[in-house]
Motif scaffolding. Structure first.
Motif, PDB file in Angstrom:
ATOM      1  N   PHE A  36       0.816  -1.207   0.000  1.00  0.00           N
ATOM      2  CA  PHE A  36       0.000   0.000   0.000  1.00  0.00           C
ATOM      3  C   PHE A  36       0.854   1.264   0.000  1.00  0.00           C
ATOM      4  N   ASN A  37       2.021   1.200  -0.643  1.00  0.00           N
ATOM      5  CA  ASN A  37       2.863   2.372  -0.807  1.00  0.00           C
ATOM      6  C   ASN A  37       2.049   3.440  -1.543  1.00  0.00           C
ATOM      7  N   PRO A  38       2.055   4.688  -1.065  1.00  0.00           N
ATOM      8  CA  PRO A  38       1.256   5.726  -1.714  1.00  0.00           C
ATOM      9  C   PRO A  38       1.662   6.010  -3.165  1.00  0.00           C
ATOM     10  N   LEU A  39       2.834   5.563  -3.592  1.00  0.00           N
ATOM     11  CA  LEU A  39       3.219   5.713  -5.004  1.00  0.00           C
ATOM     12  C   LEU A  39       2.232   5.013  -5.933  1.00  0.00           C
ATOM     13  N   HIS A  40       1.489   4.054  -5.393  1.00  0.00           N
ATOM     14  CA  HIS A  40       0.603   3.239  -6.209  1.00  0.00           C
ATOM     15  C   HIS A  40      -0.858   3.681  -6.172  1.00  0.00           C
ATOM     16  N   HIS A  41      -1.182   4.698  -5.335  1.00  0.00           N
ATOM     17  CA  HIS A  41      -2.599   5.065  -5.261  1.00  0.00           C
ATOM     18  C   HIS A  41      -2.869   6.528  -4.923  1.00  0.00           C
ATOM     19  N   ASP A  42      -1.879   7.298  -4.520  1.00  0.00           N
ATOM     20  CA  ASP A  42      -2.106   8.669  -4.060  1.00  0.00           C
ATOM     21  C   ASP A  42      -1.478   9.677  -5.031  1.00  0.00           C
ATOM     22  N   PRO A  43      -2.278  10.246  -5.961  1.00  0.00           N
ATOM     23  CA  PRO A  43      -1.724  11.152  -6.982  1.00  0.00           C
ATOM     24  C   PRO A  43      -0.963  12.350  -6.409  1.00  0.00           C
ATOM     25  N   GLU A  44      -1.437  12.921  -5.319  1.00  0.00           N
ATOM     26  CA  GLU A  44      -0.731  14.074  -4.725  1.00  0.00           C
ATOM     27  C   GLU A  44       0.645  13.665  -4.224  1.00  0.00           C
ATOM     28  N   PHE A  45       0.714  12.560  -3.510  1.00  0.00           N
ATOM     29  CA  PHE A  45       2.000  12.073  -3.032  1.00  0.00           C
ATOM     30  C   PHE A  45       2.936  11.785  -4.202  1.00  0.00           C
ATOM     31  N   VAL A  46       2.408  11.136  -5.233  1.00  0.00           N
ATOM     32  CA  VAL A  46       3.225  10.773  -6.391  1.00  0.00           C
ATOM     33  C   VAL A  46       3.821  12.020  -7.033  1.00  0.00           C
ATOM     34  N   ARG A  47       3.012  13.070  -7.213  1.00  0.00           N
ATOM     35  CA  ARG A  47       3.529  14.309  -7.810  1.00  0.00           C
ATOM     36  C   ARG A  47       4.643  14.908  -6.956  1.00  0.00           C
ATOM     37  N   SER A  48       4.553  14.767  -5.637  1.00  0.00           N
ATOM     38  CA  SER A  48       5.592  15.326  -4.756  1.00  0.00           C
ATOM     39  C   SER A  48       6.923  14.598  -4.903  1.00  0.00           C
ATOM     40  N   THR A  49       6.902  13.394  -5.476  1.00  0.00           N
ATOM     41  CA  THR A  49       8.134  12.629  -5.668  1.00  0.00           C
ATOM     42  C   THR A  49       8.774  12.874  -7.032  1.00  0.00           C
ATOM     43  N   GLY A  50       8.061  13.568  -7.909  1.00  0.00           N
ATOM     44  CA  GLY A  50       8.597  13.861  -9.228  1.00  0.00           C
ATOM     45  C   GLY A  50       8.096  12.953 -10.330  1.00  0.00           C
ATOM     46  N   PHE A  51       7.371  11.904  -9.988  1.00  0.00           N
ATOM     47  CA  PHE A  51       6.770  11.064 -11.024  1.00  0.00           C
ATOM     48  C   PHE A  51       5.562  11.784 -11.609  1.00  0.00           C
ATOM     49  N   PRO A  52       5.267  11.566 -12.882  1.00  0.00           N
ATOM     50  CA  PRO A  52       4.131  12.250 -13.491  1.00  0.00           C
ATOM     51  C   PRO A  52       2.774  11.677 -13.091  1.00  0.00           C
ATOM     52  N   GLY A  53       2.752  10.487 -12.524  1.00  0.00           N
ATOM     53  CA  GLY A  53       1.489   9.880 -12.126  1.00  0.00           C
ATOM     54  C   GLY A  53       1.737   8.607 -11.348  1.00  0.00           C
ATOM     55  N   VAL A  54       0.647   8.038 -10.887  1.00  0.00           N
ATOM     56  CA  VAL A  54       0.681   6.798 -10.114  1.00  0.00           C
ATOM     57  C   VAL A  54       1.444   5.733 -10.897  1.00  0.00           C
ATOM     58  N   ILE A  55       2.264   4.965 -10.177  1.00  0.00           N
ATOM     59  CA  ILE A  55       3.018   3.889 -10.823  1.00  0.00           C
ATOM     60  C   ILE A  55       2.570   2.534 -10.288  1.00  0.00           C
ATOM     61  N   SER A  56       2.697   1.563 -11.142  1.00  0.00           N
ATOM     62  CA  SER A  56       2.398   0.185 -10.763  1.00  0.00           C
ATOM     63  C   SER A  56       3.572  -0.376  -9.970  1.00  0.00           C
ATOM     64  N   MET A  57       3.290  -1.294  -9.074  1.00  0.00           N
ATOM     65  CA  MET A  57       4.359  -1.968  -8.347  1.00  0.00           C
ATOM     66  C   MET A  57       5.058  -2.955  -9.279  1.00  0.00           C
ATOM     67  N   GLY A  58       6.375  -2.994  -9.194  1.00  0.00           N
ATOM     68  CA  GLY A  58       7.156  -3.852 -10.076  1.00  0.00           C
ATOM     69  C   GLY A  58       6.764  -5.310  -9.990  1.00  0.00           C
ATOM     70  N   GLN A  59       6.374  -5.754  -8.804  1.00  0.00           N
ATOM     71  CA  GLN A  59       6.002  -7.163  -8.659  1.00  0.00           C
ATOM     72  C   GLN A  59       4.764  -7.514  -9.470  1.00  0.00           C
ATOM     73  N   MET A  60       3.955  -6.511  -9.803  1.00  0.00           N
ATOM     74  CA  MET A  60       2.789  -6.781 -10.638  1.00  0.00           C
ATOM     75  C   MET A  60       3.241  -7.201 -12.039  1.00  0.00           C
ATOM     76  N   GLN A  61       4.198  -6.463 -12.604  1.00  0.00           N
ATOM     77  CA  GLN A  61       4.721  -6.835 -13.921  1.00  0.00           C
ATOM     78  C   GLN A  61       5.495  -8.149 -13.858  1.00  0.00           C
ATOM     79  N   ALA A  62       6.230  -8.367 -12.767  1.00  0.00           N
ATOM     80  CA  ALA A  62       6.946  -9.640 -12.600  1.00  0.00           C
ATOM     81  C   ALA A  62       5.950 -10.799 -12.587  1.00  0.00           C
ATOM     82  N   GLY A  63       4.832 -10.617 -11.914  1.00  0.00           N
ATOM     83  CA  GLY A  63       3.794 -11.652 -11.876  1.00  0.00           C
ATOM     84  C   GLY A  63       3.177 -11.902 -13.238  1.00  0.00           C
ATOM     85  N   MET A  64       2.998 -10.825 -13.998  1.00  0.00           N
ATOM     86  CA  MET A  64       2.465 -10.983 -15.356  1.00  0.00           C
ATOM     87  C   MET A  64       3.411 -11.822 -16.208  1.00  0.00           C
TER      88      MET A  64
END
Length: 138
Positions: A36-64
């Motif tokens: 539940f890292n806010p990078l994955h669901h909180d747009p305001e927090f994500v913008r404060s980190t410099g990312f342009p938007g919410v990011i998926s967790m890497g383990q999701m792509q690894a699982g795919m």
């Protein structure tokens, strides 16, 4: 249990396209995995980190990728799976999963194939992976 399949160096399996990824996809994965890292669901927090938007967790792509590989060569034959996250994945991205048999070692008690895998967004690779899988002897 499925029997190992016969492969040769250079063999591929039909690529799988997944997406566009949605916030629901990410939230469902977060609930399943407890990330539940806010990078994955909180747009305001994500913008404060410099990312342009919410990011998926890497383990999701690894699982795919692991699921795609298992559909091809069988999870019961998987011996090793390594993943390297190359770039973030954002909402709306469409990922293409692909792989290729790059080597086969027939010297041990069972033949083992080395598989190179990737998840790409257009021309950009976002995840690189490798696997070792038991295959049928030739």
């Amino acid at each position: 249990m499925r029997q190992p399949i016969q492969v040769t160096i250079g063999d591929t399996f039909p690529a799988r396209d997944i997406g566009p990824l949605t916030q629901t996809d990410i939230v469902r994965f977060a609930g399943a995995g407890g990330d539940f890292n806010p990078l994955h669901h909180d747009p305001e927090f994500v913008r404060s980190t410099g990312f342009p938007g919410v990011i998926s967790m890497g383990q999701m792509q690894a699982g795919m990728l692991a699921g795609w590989l298992s559909d091809w060569l069988g999870v019961e034959h998987l011996r090793e799976f390594e993943v390297r996250f190359v770039a973030p994945v954002f909402l709306g991205d469409v990922l293409r999963l692909s792989g290729e048999i790059v080597a086969i070692d027939g010297q041990g008690p069972v033949p083992i194939a080395d598989v190179a895998l990737s998840a790409s967004r257009g021309d950009d690779t976002v995840v690189k992976a490798s696997a070792q899988v038991v295959v049928a002897s030739s």
